[in-house]
Design a protein around this motif. Structure first.
Motif, PDB file in Angstrom:
ATOM      1  N   UNK A 186       0.818  -1.208   0.000  1.00 46.21           N
ATOM      2  CA  UNK A 186       0.000   0.000   0.000  1.00 46.21           C
ATOM      3  C   UNK A 186       0.856   1.263   0.000  1.00 46.21           C
ATOM      4  N   UNK A 187       0.353   2.264  -0.693  1.00 46.00           N
ATOM      5  CA  UNK A 187       0.918   3.611  -0.597  1.00 46.00           C
ATOM      6  C   UNK A 187       0.406   4.250   0.686  1.00 46.00           C
ATOM      7  N   UNK A 188       1.169   5.173   1.223  1.00 39.19           N
ATOM      8  CA  UNK A 188       0.799   5.848   2.470  1.00 39.19           C
ATOM      9  C   UNK A 188      -0.105   7.036   2.156  1.00 39.19           C
ATOM     10  N   UNK A 189      -1.373   6.720   1.881  1.00 40.31           N
ATOM     11  CA  UNK A 189      -2.336   7.767   1.574  1.00 40.31           C
ATOM     12  C   UNK A 189      -3.750   7.246   1.706  1.00 40.31           C
ATOM     13  N   UNK A 190      -4.654   8.137   2.132  1.00 39.88           N
ATOM     14  CA  UNK A 190      -6.074   7.818   2.259  1.00 39.88           C
ATOM     15  C   UNK A 190      -6.839   8.897   1.500  1.00 39.88           C
ATOM     16  N   UNK A 191      -7.808   8.481   0.674  1.00 36.88           N
ATOM     17  CA  UNK A 191      -8.486   9.414  -0.219  1.00 36.88           C
ATOM     18  C   UNK A 191      -9.996   9.358  -0.028  1.00 36.88           C
ATOM     19  N   UNK A 192     -10.645  10.466  -0.328  1.00 30.00           N
ATOM     20  CA  UNK A 192     -12.105  10.564  -0.217  1.00 30.00           C
ATOM     21  C   UNK A 192     -12.816  10.074  -1.478  1.00 30.00           C
ATOM     22  N   UNK A 193     -12.082   9.947  -2.576  1.00 32.45           N
ATOM     23  CA  UNK A 193     -12.626   9.423  -3.814  1.00 32.45           C
ATOM     24  C   UNK A 193     -11.502   8.680  -4.520  1.00 32.45           C
ATOM     25  N   UNK A 194     -11.842   7.970  -5.584  1.00 34.37           N
ATOM     26  CA  UNK A 194     -10.811   7.212  -6.297  1.00 34.37           C
ATOM     27  C   UNK A 194      -9.757   8.186  -6.827  1.00 34.37           C
ATOM     28  N   UNK A 195      -8.501   8.012  -6.424  1.00 36.78           N
ATOM     29  CA  UNK A 195      -7.468   8.964  -6.851  1.00 36.78           C
ATOM     30  C   UNK A 195      -6.948   8.654  -8.251  1.00 36.78           C
ATOM     31  N   UNK A 245       1.627   8.506  -7.116  1.00 38.11           N
ATOM     32  CA  UNK A 245       2.911   7.969  -7.579  1.00 38.11           C
ATOM     33  C   UNK A 245       4.117   8.460  -6.777  1.00 38.11           C
ATOM     34  N   UNK A 246       3.996   9.596  -6.101  1.00 38.29           N
ATOM     35  CA  UNK A 246       5.119  10.106  -5.307  1.00 38.29           C
ATOM     36  C   UNK A 246       4.991   9.789  -3.810  1.00 38.29           C
ATOM     37  N   UNK A 247       3.948   9.069  -3.444  1.00 39.39           N
ATOM     38  CA  UNK A 247       3.775   8.691  -2.040  1.00 39.39           C
ATOM     39  C   UNK A 247       4.715   7.550  -1.677  1.00 39.39           C
ATOM     40  N   UNK A 248       5.149   7.524  -0.425  1.00 41.76           N
ATOM     41  CA  UNK A 248       5.978   6.430   0.052  1.00 41.76           C
ATOM     42  C   UNK A 248       5.095   5.243   0.414  1.00 41.76           C
ATOM     43  N   UNK A 249       5.722   4.116   0.673  1.00 39.48           N
ATOM     44  CA  UNK A 249       4.980   2.922   1.059  1.00 39.48           C
ATOM     45  C   UNK A 249       4.515   3.030   2.507  1.00 39.48           C
ATOM     46  N   UNK A 250       3.377   2.409   2.800  1.00 42.06           N
ATOM     47  CA  UNK A 250       2.848   2.380   4.163  1.00 42.06           C
ATOM     48  C   UNK A 250       3.351   1.120   4.861  1.00 42.06           C
ATOM     49  N   UNK A 251       3.972   1.302   6.021  1.00 37.85           N
ATOM     50  CA  UNK A 251       4.486   0.166   6.774  1.00 37.85           C
ATOM     51  C   UNK A 251       3.680  -0.082   8.034  1.00 37.85           C
ATOM     52  N   UNK A 297       8.200  -3.109   6.359  1.00 34.14           N
ATOM     53  CA  UNK A 297       7.653  -3.310   5.020  1.00 34.14           C
ATOM     54  C   UNK A 297       6.486  -4.283   5.105  1.00 34.14           C
ATOM     55  N   UNK A 298       5.355  -3.910   4.512  1.00 37.11           N
ATOM     56  CA  UNK A 298       4.128  -4.696   4.659  1.00 37.11           C
ATOM     57  C   UNK A 298       3.516  -4.986   3.297  1.00 37.11           C
ATOM     58  N   UNK A 330       8.088   1.650  -8.114  1.00 30.05           N
ATOM     59  CA  UNK A 330       7.412   1.084  -6.949  1.00 30.05           C
ATOM     60  C   UNK A 330       7.354   2.120  -5.827  1.00 30.05           C
ATOM     61  N   UNK A 331       6.398   1.978  -4.893  1.00 28.73           N
ATOM     62  CA  UNK A 331       6.391   2.886  -3.745  1.00 28.73           C
ATOM     63  C   UNK A 331       7.674   2.713  -2.935  1.00 28.73           C
ATOM     64  N   UNK A 332       8.254   3.807  -2.548  1.00 29.43           N
ATOM     65  CA  UNK A 332       9.528   3.797  -1.814  1.00 29.43           C
ATOM     66  C   UNK A 332       9.322   3.266  -0.400  1.00 29.43           C
ATOM     67  N   UNK A 333       9.962   2.138  -0.065  1.00 33.68           N
ATOM     68  CA  UNK A 333       9.874   1.584   1.290  1.00 33.68           C
ATOM     69  C   UNK A 333      11.235   1.516   1.968  1.00 33.68           C
ATOM     70  N   UNK A 334      12.172   2.317   1.454  1.00 34.45           N
ATOM     71  CA  UNK A 334      13.544   2.264   1.967  1.00 34.45           C
ATOM     72  C   UNK A 334      13.650   2.711   3.423  1.00 34.45           C
ATOM     73  N   UNK A 335      12.670   3.471   3.904  1.00 37.62           N
ATOM     74  CA  UNK A 335      12.712   3.959   5.289  1.00 37.62           C
ATOM     75  C   UNK A 335      12.120   2.942   6.270  1.00 37.62           C
ATOM     76  N   UNK A 336      11.600   1.843   5.770  1.00 36.97           N
ATOM     77  CA  UNK A 336      10.930   0.852   6.611  1.00 36.97           C
ATOM     78  C   UNK A 336      11.866  -0.294   6.992  1.00 36.97           C
ATOM     79  N   UNK A 337      11.566  -0.925   8.126  1.00 39.08           N
ATOM     80  CA  UNK A 337      12.344  -2.058   8.599  1.00 39.08           C
ATOM     81  C   UNK A 337      12.058  -3.295   7.732  1.00 39.08           C
ATOM     82  N   UNK A 338      13.025  -4.203   7.677  1.00 38.79           N
ATOM     83  CA  UNK A 338      12.861  -5.451   6.937  1.00 38.79           C
ATOM     84  C   UNK A 338      11.958  -6.380   7.752  1.00 38.79           C
ATOM     85  N   UNK A 339      10.929  -6.949   7.147  1.00 36.30           N
ATOM     86  CA  UNK A 339      10.010  -7.818   7.891  1.00 36.30           C
ATOM     87  C   UNK A 339      10.576  -9.224   8.072  1.00 36.30           C
TER      88      UNK A 339
END
Length: 266
Positions: free
Chosen positions: A176-185, A191-197, A205-206, A233-242
């Motif tokens: 998942x991207x780290x974003x929540x939307x009120x309508x279909x984006x 595309x510039x959002x980071x990954x949600x962990x 990383x999830x 791909x969404x950037x997940x470089x800031x997230x821990x390895x699962x």
């Protein structure tokens, strides 16, 4: 008159098959475990119905969906639940209202019109409880690696990137991207959002492998393909390895995964 005969009068076979597959899957899951055999169908239904409606409300409550589609969907859901041994007072009434609506607006076939009262009586009758867990269709996915998809849950929209599809073509593995939307984006919005962990202090990383997401386009209006062939791909470089590669999920488990990932209540 059988459930299948009624369904053939109110929904095309692909739509009816989709609803049948999903209710069969949810019923199978509700009947698993040593305690399940001691439960009444009403108890199974309390597990099944909230999950079912959380997904199909994406269609039933969508402002762009016609009233006739809403009515036919309620009717198809009520008939299929009855087939699997379930009955809900409110759903039965929605189905009866749907028959009246279709007849009033000349949307029903001559056969449905003539047999309306018979169908209403059938829906009001006590369904026959299942004696064993139902079979459901094998999981097949039509998503492909590098797809970007929107997933609606509880009137909000979440976006995921498909990293891969397993060799058996059973499940897409998404992040998942780290974003929540009120309508279909749009793709530009995500595309510039980071990954949600998952997690707060040290999010990891999830990724999720989603079984049973077969029909495309999605009849329930929950999954929408936003773009194909997205290389970045969404950037997940800031997230821990699962600990593992990804979490096994499903068409319905992903609702729980979204709640946990985005720390939603309920």
């Amino acid at each position: 008159m059988t459930h299948q005969q009624i369904l053939a009068k109110v929904a095309n076979k692909y739509f009816a098959r989709c609803i049948d597959d999903e209710i069969a899957y949810l019923t199978y899951q509700a009947m698993l475990g040593p305690q399940a055999k001691n439960k009444a169908p009403e108890e199974w239904l309390t597990e099944i119905l909230p999950q079912l409606l959380a997904r199909w409300n994406c269609l039933l409550e969508a402002p762009e969906v016609s009233e006739s589609t809403v009515h036919s969907t309620w009717l198809a859901i009520a008939i299929t639940l009855h087939k699997y041994g379930f009955q809900d007072k409110d759903l039965t009434q929605k189905a009866i209202d749907a028959i009246d609506y279709m007849n009033k607006h000349v949307l029903s076939s001559d056969d449905l019109f003539r047999k309306s009262e018979e169908i209403k009586t059938f829906l009001k009758s006590s369904p026959e409880p299942l004696k064993r867990k139902p079979a459901y269709q094998d999981s097949v996915t039509f998503f492909r690696a590098e797809d970007v998809i929107s997933i609606q849950y509880n009137k909000h929209f979440y976006v995921a990137y498909v990293h891969e599809v397993n060799t058996g073509n059973e499940r897409p593995v998404v992040e998942f991207y780290d974003g929540v939307f009120e309508s279909i984006p749009t793709l530009d919005q995500v595309k510039n959002l980071k990954a949600k962990g998952r997690g707060i202090e040290k999010p990891v990383i999830s990724k999720f492998g989603i079984y049973n997401r077969t029909h495309l386009p999605d009849f329930a209006n929950q999954f929408v393909l936003l773009a194909i062939g997205v290389k970045e791909k969404p950037d997940n470089s800031m997230l821990e390895i699962p600990a593992g590669l990804y979490t096994m999920s499903s068409l319905y488990d992903i609702q729980l995964n979204i709640r946990q990932l985005f720390l939603l209540k309920g």
